[in-house]
Design a protein around this motif. Structure first.
Motif, mmCIF file in Angstrom:
data_model
loop_
_atom_site.group_PDB
_atom_site.id
_atom_site.type_symbol
_atom_site.label_atom_id
_atom_site.label_comp_id
_atom_site.label_asym_id
_atom_site.label_seq_id
_atom_site.Cartn_x
_atom_site.Cartn_y
_atom_site.Cartn_z
ATOM 1 N N LYS A 1 3.871 -5.253 7.677
ATOM 2 C CA LYS A 1 5.063 -5.746 8.373
ATOM 3 C C LYS A 1 6.183 -4.719 8.365
ATOM 4 O O LYS A 1 7.014 -4.698 9.257
ATOM 5 N N ALA A 2 6.224 -3.906 7.319
ATOM 6 C CA ALA A 2 7.311 -2.918 7.231
ATOM 7 C C ALA A 2 6.784 -1.592 6.705
ATOM 8 O O ALA A 2 5.871 -1.549 5.880
ATOM 9 N N HIS A 3 7.355 -0.539 7.220
ATOM 10 C CA HIS A 3 7.076 0.821 6.740
ATOM 11 C C HIS A 3 8.323 1.319 6.030
ATOM 12 O O HIS A 3 9.406 1.340 6.618
ATOM 13 N N ILE A 4 8.171 1.659 4.749
ATOM 14 C CA ILE A 4 9.282 2.264 4.002
ATOM 15 C C ILE A 4 8.951 3.735 3.767
ATOM 16 O O ILE A 4 7.896 4.056 3.221
ATOM 17 N N VAL A 5 9.856 4.609 4.185
ATOM 18 C CA VAL A 5 9.708 6.048 3.962
ATOM 19 C C VAL A 5 10.582 6.439 2.784
ATOM 20 O O VAL A 5 11.764 6.088 2.757
ATOM 21 N N ALA B 1 -2.103 -5.728 3.133
ATOM 22 C CA ALA B 1 -0.810 -5.358 2.549
ATOM 23 C C ALA B 1 0.363 -5.883 3.376
ATOM 24 O O ALA B 1 0.288 -5.991 4.593
ATOM 25 N N ASP B 2 1.462 -6.207 2.674
ATOM 26 C CA ASP B 2 2.672 -6.692 3.346
ATOM 27 C C ASP B 2 3.609 -5.542 3.725
ATOM 28 O O ASP B 2 4.315 -5.609 4.722
ATOM 29 N N VAL B 3 3.637 -4.535 2.872
ATOM 30 C CA VAL B 3 4.549 -3.405 3.079
ATOM 31 C C VAL B 3 3.771 -2.120 2.835
ATOM 32 O O VAL B 3 2.895 -2.075 1.964
ATOM 33 N N GLY B 4 4.068 -1.086 3.624
ATOM 34 C CA GLY B 4 3.457 0.226 3.413
ATOM 35 C C GLY B 4 4.532 1.248 3.080
ATOM 36 O O GLY B 4 5.566 1.314 3.747
ATOM 37 N N ILE B 5 4.281 2.016 2.027
ATOM 38 C CA ILE B 5 5.259 3.028 1.608
ATOM 39 C C ILE B 5 4.630 4.411 1.727
ATOM 40 O O ILE B 5 3.526 4.642 1.226
ATOM 41 N N THR B 6 5.325 5.321 2.390
ATOM 42 C CA THR B 6 4.865 6.712 2.457
ATOM 43 C C THR B 6 6.004 7.634 2.038
ATOM 44 O O THR B 6 7.154 7.206 1.931
ATOM 45 N N GLY B 7 5.670 8.878 1.833
ATOM 46 C CA GLY B 7 6.690 9.894 1.654
ATOM 47 C C GLY B 7 7.056 10.463 3.011
ATOM 48 O O GLY B 7 6.807 9.840 4.051
ATOM 49 N N THR C 1 0.856 -1.186 0.000
ATOM 50 C CA THR C 1 0.000 0.000 0.000
ATOM 51 C C THR C 1 0.891 1.234 0.000
ATOM 52 O O THR C 1 2.004 1.219 0.529
ATOM 53 N N LYS C 2 0.378 2.303 -0.573
ATOM 54 C CA LYS C 2 1.185 3.523 -0.671
ATOM 55 C C LYS C 2 0.389 4.735 -0.201
ATOM 56 O O LYS C 2 -0.742 4.952 -0.626
ATOM 57 N N GLY C 3 0.989 5.490 0.698
ATOM 58 C CA GLY C 3 0.485 6.824 1.000
ATOM 59 C C GLY C 3 0.967 7.725 -0.115
ATOM 60 O O GLY C 3 1.757 7.321 -0.961
ATOM 61 N N LYS C 4 0.515 8.975 -0.131
ATOM 62 C CA LYS C 4 0.906 9.852 -1.215
ATOM 63 C C LYS C 4 2.387 10.197 -1.098
ATOM 64 O O LYS C 4 2.826 10.690 -0.075
ATOM 65 N N THR C 5 3.163 9.891 -2.131
ATOM 66 C CA THR C 5 4.573 10.273 -2.139
ATOM 67 C C THR C 5 5.003 10.720 -3.528
ATOM 68 O O THR C 5 4.860 9.977 -4.502
#
Lengths: 224, 472
Positions: B235-239, B201-207, B108-112
């Motif tokens: 499981k993981a947050h990627i910034v 979701a397995d991974v979440g990505i944000t800006g 899943t992705k937040g706005k980046t």
């Protein structure tokens, strides 16, 4: 050379600096050790009861609903009343915060109080705020077992208790209190600043409440 | 993301003839501008806070290497991971490696905007990982297979009717005859569809709006709450953050936050301002198991120490494009890459090269509204002018423009010739246009007169009028 070193050395070359520059290092470590406060707007610089009034006004302006309770013992009844007013089942999920745990929940025999994080199915969650910011009507919530972050976002209705004495005039005062509570340079895993219920303006720039977070935010100010 | 900035002119023609786009762009001019001015006027210290915010970023940029090092130490101490990416490709591969290490299927992705800049979605799809945009605007453009046309309102170019069509096309599990006649229904539908994705979701990505050196914290500022669900549940947050997001202290962030939301949407504070420091802790019942930050350079370090350094103060509020007459007319896609409007006209040539982005700084009337509303007081018109100079120096401008400028320079350096020419041209055009006071067509200037009239001069040159007034 690692990417890290390549980027940092390119920055230093562009700035005409070198990595051992004593003055620059002193400037940086001084700012990090003693953060200058900056310009604090007058708006929130009031005596405590006026701060609480401003907090309420600003939170309501951001579309939160607010009630005042004289004493924490009134919280269970206030939670039950709110759920009834919204035609919601008498059920609430909360964390292990001692300020909520010590309340007499048995005074509301029909209210089902469960404890723990949200798994996504709950309609209403209850949190206790770390503090509030009068200037903007903002709640400050700290993560942990006491107030799990998922409760701030997954339930459709989010109820939040805040002690009137924890309402600060400005964000900078909250930083000072967080440093005192968690240690200098340390933070809880997540600090959520929440100003009203979730919303989106992404369809034709019309603001609609209730996007992915709670559709409603209800604040109970205790001790005022 | 494919760069179509070199085709700016044909992009513009298409945009001016796009009925839906022109209808949708009407919403920009009203909402954003009035809301910003109301919020700014309600805070007496607003102008002084703009100065303070500018000074904080100037100080930070002068010490950015040291603040990045201090921030990295704090992230690691909190149990997080820092990954340095020199290029877009490096950043994509870092994200892929993290996803693979967790056997991730959906992200899943937040706005980046950084994800747009590095073309992350396409790349992940190629590698068999499904990215799901969760910001409503980003979700709309993802199902339309488009890029964002605004940095904070990515679907601002889409009308409600188009959203209805897209939802009917994509949400095939729902009743095809359902009523979808207001934005509230559309939002609820997107909320329900995306809620399941958040939980799976397995991974979440944000800006990140800020990286804080004092505490090793990343900050996101949102209204929907999607960024928070994105980063809290998997499981993981990627910034994903670029180097200039670094800010020294919590107090410094407080100063900039006071101008950010006001300039962007006219709110005192956005609904959710979230400070994240490291992964889930031992007593946490929720939160991501891993916390990664990918810190991207991608050409920014080379802007330091140049006339474009001040562009690195930008906090991506969107005020410059909200107030830009060119942006209002052509929308964001015409700019041909990730960043549109005045900030894009300066940043795009910096990041993709003036050879590709050179048209953008030319698409300005230099009216100065962007600079007058920029919360960080970035001199955008001045920097567009620098790009025009560079373009000229590198012989990238078209021959006709170069000859025209040379001809003009030849005359400008010989005042008698200039006066002579202007003395003929003014009265001649005034006489030709005496009937309507304007020209609807003009040889050599059809590009102008096709979309608007050219006013006729009134006959006398500036210098002639100056002399006449002095004599009077």
């Amino acid at each position: 050379m690692s990417s890290r070193d390549a980027i940092l050395s390119r920055i230093r070359r562009s700035l005409g600096a070198n990595g051992i520059d004593i003055d620059r290092r002193a400037t940086v470590s001084d700012r990090l050790q003693r953060p200058p406060k900056g310009l604090i707007p007058q708006r929130g610089q009031l005596e405590q009861s006026a701060k609480v009034d401003l907090f309420q006004t600003m939170a309501e302006r951001a579309a939160a609903s607010v009630t005042r309770l004289k004493d924490a013992s009134e919280i269970p009844a206030a939670v039950s009343d709110y759920l009834r007013s919204k035609n919601l089942p008498q059920a609430i999920r909360r964390g292990s915060d001692p300020r909520l745990a010590e309340l007499d929940w048995s005074s509301q025999p029909n209210l089902d109080v469960s404890i723990g994080r949200s798994a996504g199915g709950e309609l209403a969650g209850l949190s206790h705020a770390f503090g509030g910011i009068a200037e903007s009507g903002t709640l400050v919530l700290a993560s942990g077992e006491e107030n799990p972050t998922t409760l701030n976002f997954l339930p459709e209705y989010h109820l939040v208790v805040i002690d009137a004495e924890d309402v600060a005039g400005d964000m900078e005062t909250i930083w000072a209190r967080l440093r005192a509570a968690y240690g200098k340079g340390e933070m809880p895993r997540t600090v959520n600043m929440v100003t009203g219920p979730s919303r989106s303006g992404d369809i034709e720039q019309t603001i609609i409440l209730g996007a992915h977070g709670p559709r409603s935010l209800h604040i109970m100010i205790v001790g005022a | 993301m494919q760069v179509t900035s070199p085709h700016f002119k044909s992009n513009v023609t298409k945009a001016l003839n796009d009925v839906n786009l022109q209808k949708a762009m009407g919403h920009v001019q009203g909402g954003f501008i009035q809301k910003r001015v109301a919020a700014a006027n309600a805070l007496p210290e607003f102008e002084a806070l703009r100065d303070a915010a500018r000074d904080i970023k100037n100080h930070t940029l002068a010490h950015i290497d040291l603040y990045l090092e201090a921030w990295e130490r704090k992230v690691i101490a909190a149990g997080g991971h820092v990954h340095w990416a020199e290029t877009a490709e490096d950043a994509r591969n870092i994200v892929l490696d993290i996803c693979r290490s967790l056997k991730a299927k959906t992200v899943t992705k937040g706005k980046t905007m950084i994800a747009e800049e590095i073309g992350l979605n396409e790349f992940l799809e190629e590698k068999g990982i499904t990215p799901i945009e969760t910001d409503l605007g980003e979700y709309i453009i993802q199902i339309r297979n488009e890029g964002p046309s605004h940095i904070i309102a990515p679907a601002v170019h889409v009308t409600m009717e188009q959203v209805v069509d897209d939802f009917r096309r994509v949400h095939t599990h729902l009743d095809p005859n359902r009523s979808m006649d207001d934005p509230v229904t559309l939002l609820s539908e997107a909320r329900d569809v995306l809620r399941e994705k958040f939980l799976a979701a397995d991974v979440g990505i944000t800006g990140a709006n800020f990286l804080i050196a004092e505490t090793g914290t990343s900050v996101i500022v949102t209204n929907e709450g999607n960024g928070d669900l994105t980063q809290t549940l998997p499981k993981a947050h990627i910034v994903l953050a670029s180097i200039e997001k670094i800010t020294p202290t919590l107090d410094d962030v407080a100063q900039i936050l006071r101008v950010l939301a006001r300039s962007a949407t006219g709110q005192d504070m956005s609904v959710y301002t979230t400070f994240s420091t490291g992964p889930r802790r031992s007593d946490d019942p929720d939160g991501p198991g891993e916390y990664h930050v990918v810190v991207l350079d991608n050409g920014r370090s080379k802007m330091l120490g140049t006339e474009f350094q001040e562009m690195l103060r930008c906090i991506r509020c969107g005020a410059c494009m909200n107030h830009c007459p060119v942006y209002h007319s052509v929308g964001g896609h015409a700019y041909g890459w990730v960043y549109p409007g005045p900030m894009g006209a300066v940043l795009t040539p910096s990041l993709v090269g003036v050879d590709k982005g050179g048209h953008l700084p030319n698409a300005s009337t230099f009216c100065g509204r962007c600079e007058s509303v920029c919360p960080m007081r970035i001199p955008l018109p001045k920097m567009m002018r620098h790009w025009r100079e560079r373009e000229f120096e590198q012989h990238l401008s078209p021959p006709i423009a170069r000859w025209g400028l040379k001809l003009w320079a030849f005359a400008a350096k010989r005042p008698w010739l200039y006066h002579f020419g202007a003395g003929i041209k003014g009265p001649l055009l005034a006489w030709l246009g005496r009937k309507n006071g304007r020209f609807t067509t003009m040889p050599l200037a059809e590009g102008w007169t096709r979309h608007r009239d050219l006013p006729a001069p009134q006959g006398k040159t500036f210098q002639q009028q100056w002399k006449a007034r002095k004599a009077a």
